[in-house]
Design a protein around this motif. Structure first.
Motif, short mmCIF file in Angstrom:
data_model
loop_
_atom_site.label_atom_id
_atom_site.label_comp_id
_atom_site.label_asym_id
_atom_site.label_seq_id
_atom_site.Cartn_x
_atom_site.Cartn_y
_atom_site.Cartn_z
N ASP A 236 -5.71 9.54 10.15
CA ASP A 236 -5.38 8.48 9.22
C ASP A 236 -5.51 8.93 8.16
OD1 ASP A 236 -4.46 6.00 8.33
OD2 ASP A 236 -5.82 5.09 9.34
N ILE A 237 -4.40 9.22 7.21
CA ILE A 237 -4.49 9.86 6.02
C ILE A 237 -4.48 8.78 4.97
CG2 ILE A 237 -3.68 11.57 4.32
CD1 ILE A 237 -3.02 13.49 6.75
N VAL A 238 -5.29 8.42 4.39
CA VAL A 238 -5.24 7.25 3.26
C VAL A 238 -5.42 7.61 1.96
CG1 VAL A 238 -5.94 5.30 4.96
CG2 VAL A 238 -7.40 6.70 4.24
N LEU A 239 -4.44 7.92 1.34
CA LEU A 239 -4.34 8.59 0.23
C LEU A 239 -3.28 7.73 -0.68
CD1 LEU A 239 -6.27 10.64 -0.97
CD2 LEU A 239 -4.61 12.36 -0.71
N TYR A 240 -2.06 7.98 -0.56
CA TYR A 240 -1.12 7.35 -1.26
C TYR A 240 -0.87 6.03 -0.45
CZ TYR A 240 -0.94 12.05 -3.15
OH TYR A 240 -1.15 13.14 -3.54
N SER A 241 -0.28 6.47 0.58
CA SER A 241 0.27 5.40 1.71
C SER A 241 -0.56 5.85 3.15
CB SER A 241 1.66 5.52 1.66
OG SER A 241 2.04 6.68 2.40
N ALA A 242 -0.66 5.00 3.84
CA ALA A 242 -1.00 5.00 5.03
C ALA A 242 -0.22 6.10 5.89
CB ALA A 242 -1.46 3.83 5.79
N ASP A 243 -0.56 7.31 6.38
CA ASP A 243 0.00 8.08 7.05
C ASP A 243 -0.89 8.43 8.30
OD1 ASP A 243 1.79 10.05 8.03
OD2 ASP A 243 1.18 11.50 6.47
N LYS A 244 -0.37 7.94 9.38
CA LYS A 244 -0.92 8.10 10.70
C LYS A 244 -0.41 8.71 11.62
CE LYS A 244 -3.85 4.32 12.03
NZ LYS A 244 -4.33 2.91 12.39
N TYR A 245 -1.11 9.94 12.16
CA TYR A 245 -0.19 10.48 13.45
C TYR A 245 -1.37 10.95 14.56
CZ TYR A 245 -1.59 14.67 10.80
OH TYR A 245 -2.57 15.50 9.95
N GLY A 282 -1.78 20.95 12.37
CA GLY A 282 -2.21 19.42 11.89
C GLY A 282 -3.35 18.76 12.48
N LEU A 283 -3.81 19.34 13.60
CA LEU A 283 -5.11 18.78 14.37
C LEU A 283 -6.05 18.55 13.34
CD1 LEU A 283 -5.32 17.90 17.24
CD2 LEU A 283 -6.33 20.25 17.64
N VAL A 315 -10.71 9.85 11.18
CA VAL A 315 -10.44 10.67 12.48
C VAL A 315 -11.06 9.84 13.74
CG1 VAL A 315 -10.83 12.65 13.95
CG2 VAL A 315 -10.58 12.82 11.41
N SER A 316 -10.32 9.37 14.56
CA SER A 316 -10.71 8.62 15.55
C SER A 316 -10.10 9.22 16.96
CB SER A 316 -10.32 7.01 15.65
OG SER A 316 -8.98 7.12 15.52
#
Length: 354
Positions: A236-245, A282-283, A315-316
């Motif tokens: 979960d990249i929480v920086l500008y917007s939530a970008d989750k993959y 990207g892992l 990370v989860s």
């Protein structure tokens, strides 16, 4: 004690640190204590500053020539050490480093806020060059006229920098393992399939075998033809917007069958490892220093209600247990289906013995 040091190309600044790993204890983070040794002969009127920055890097440095900045500072703090403006309370670490560095050395300290992410790098693809994307922490000392004037050009030869890591270790208390159960009915069958999955504890170390207890009560008229167990990593990249993959880091099929009106009870062992995932771009991996080996990123541990504040990368993991149920009769494959249960997984490093 091992000492880490870096000297600027002009020889005027030498940065000393006593460690590179700083532990986030969830409520507090280890303080960063260091020393800079100065040779002031060519300083003129310039001052010496030290900064600690936590940044998110999302592109390699060689792209910066295009005038694009691929490094976004999440948090940054500066102190002036010469002329002396910052006098930290001296710690044992300072005293050791001051003794090592000798005369004309100045101590500094930084407190890392506990809402900053841990060091995480995103695995580059086979053809990617340069530094990996991710979150890193950097201590930098530099010569400048002003603390942080964006218009002032600080020459690279007037800087010395060391990358450090913010890391978390597994808590000493391991809790009870999670449990999930599901009951699923099928077309053309009066009764359902019951699936119950559980683990003996709520936290596992990297490389440790994870035992999953599986109980099946197949009251339907279908056959469970095999099991599939997978582990998914969600970044979960929480920086500008939530970008989750989400990426699958482990997947294995087990040829276990459960006939209609049959039952099954067994424990199956799995071990998700980075070695089987080297090609996955990207892992999320634990932050690395230089070319040290690393592992899948550790689960991010948060204080209650902290998610809103944390910046950077969370990370989860979760484990999915799938029963593949065959369709019977004339419709065959059309009525085949899966029964899926999910369990949260915490992966971390044990705390080293002192």
């Amino acid at each position: 004690m091992r000492v880490f040091k870096k000297t600027s190309k002009n020889g005027g600044l030498t940065l000393y640190l006593g460690k590179r790993d700083y532990v986030d204890h969830v409520n507090t983070v280890d303080q960063v204590d260091g020393v800079v040794k100065l040779d002031t002969s060519n300083f003129g009127d310039r001052k010496v500053f030290v900064q600690l920055a936590c940044a998110f890097r999302y592109g390699s440095d060689d792209l910066d020539v295009m005038g694009l900045c691929f490094r976004k500072d999440i948090w940054i703090k500066h102190v002036q050490i010469y002329p002396e403006d910052h006098k930290p309370t001296l710690t044992e670490m300072h005293n050791t480093l001051l003794k090592k560095a000798g005369d004309n050395s100045y101590p500094f300290s930084f407190e890392i806020p506990n809402n900053l992410p841990c060091s995480v790098s995103l695995q580059p693809g086979p053809d990617d060059k340069g530094k990996a994307c991710g979150v890193d922490f950097e201590v930098k000392t530099y010569l400048a006229n002003e603390r942080c004037n964006p218009d002032e050009n600080v020459d690279k030869k007037d800087t010395a920098r060391l990358i450090i890591r913010k890391i978390q270790y597994a808590p000493s208390q391991v809790g009870e393992g999670p449990k999930a159960d599901i009951c699923k009915s099928f077309m053309m069958s009066d009764k359902p399939v019951h699936l119950e999955v559980s683990m003996e504890k709520d936290l596992f170390f990297h490389g440790e075998s994870i035992n999953i207890k599986i109980k099946v009560n197949n009251e339907s008229n279908k056959t469970v033809k095999k099991f599939k167990i997978s582990v998914e990593q969600t970044t979960d990249i929480v920086l500008y917007s939530a970008d989750k993959y989400t990426k699958t880091v482990y997947c294995q099929e087990f040829g276990e069958t459960v006939e209609p009106s049959g039952t099954y009870e067994n424990t199956l062992a799995i071990t998700p490892m980075l070695a089987e995932n080297k090609e996955k771009r990207g892992l999320a991996l634990d932050g690395r220093l230089k070319d040290e080996d690393t592992n899948l990123a550790s689960t991010t541990m948060l204080k209650g209600g902290q998610e809103k504040d944390v910046l950077g990368i969370l990370v989860s993991y979760k484990i999915k247990v799938n029963l593949m149920v065959a369709g019977g009769g004339l419709l065959g494959g059309l009525t085949s289906s899966d029964v899926t249960a999910e369990l949260p997984l915490n992966l971390m490093h044990p705390k080293p013995t002192e």
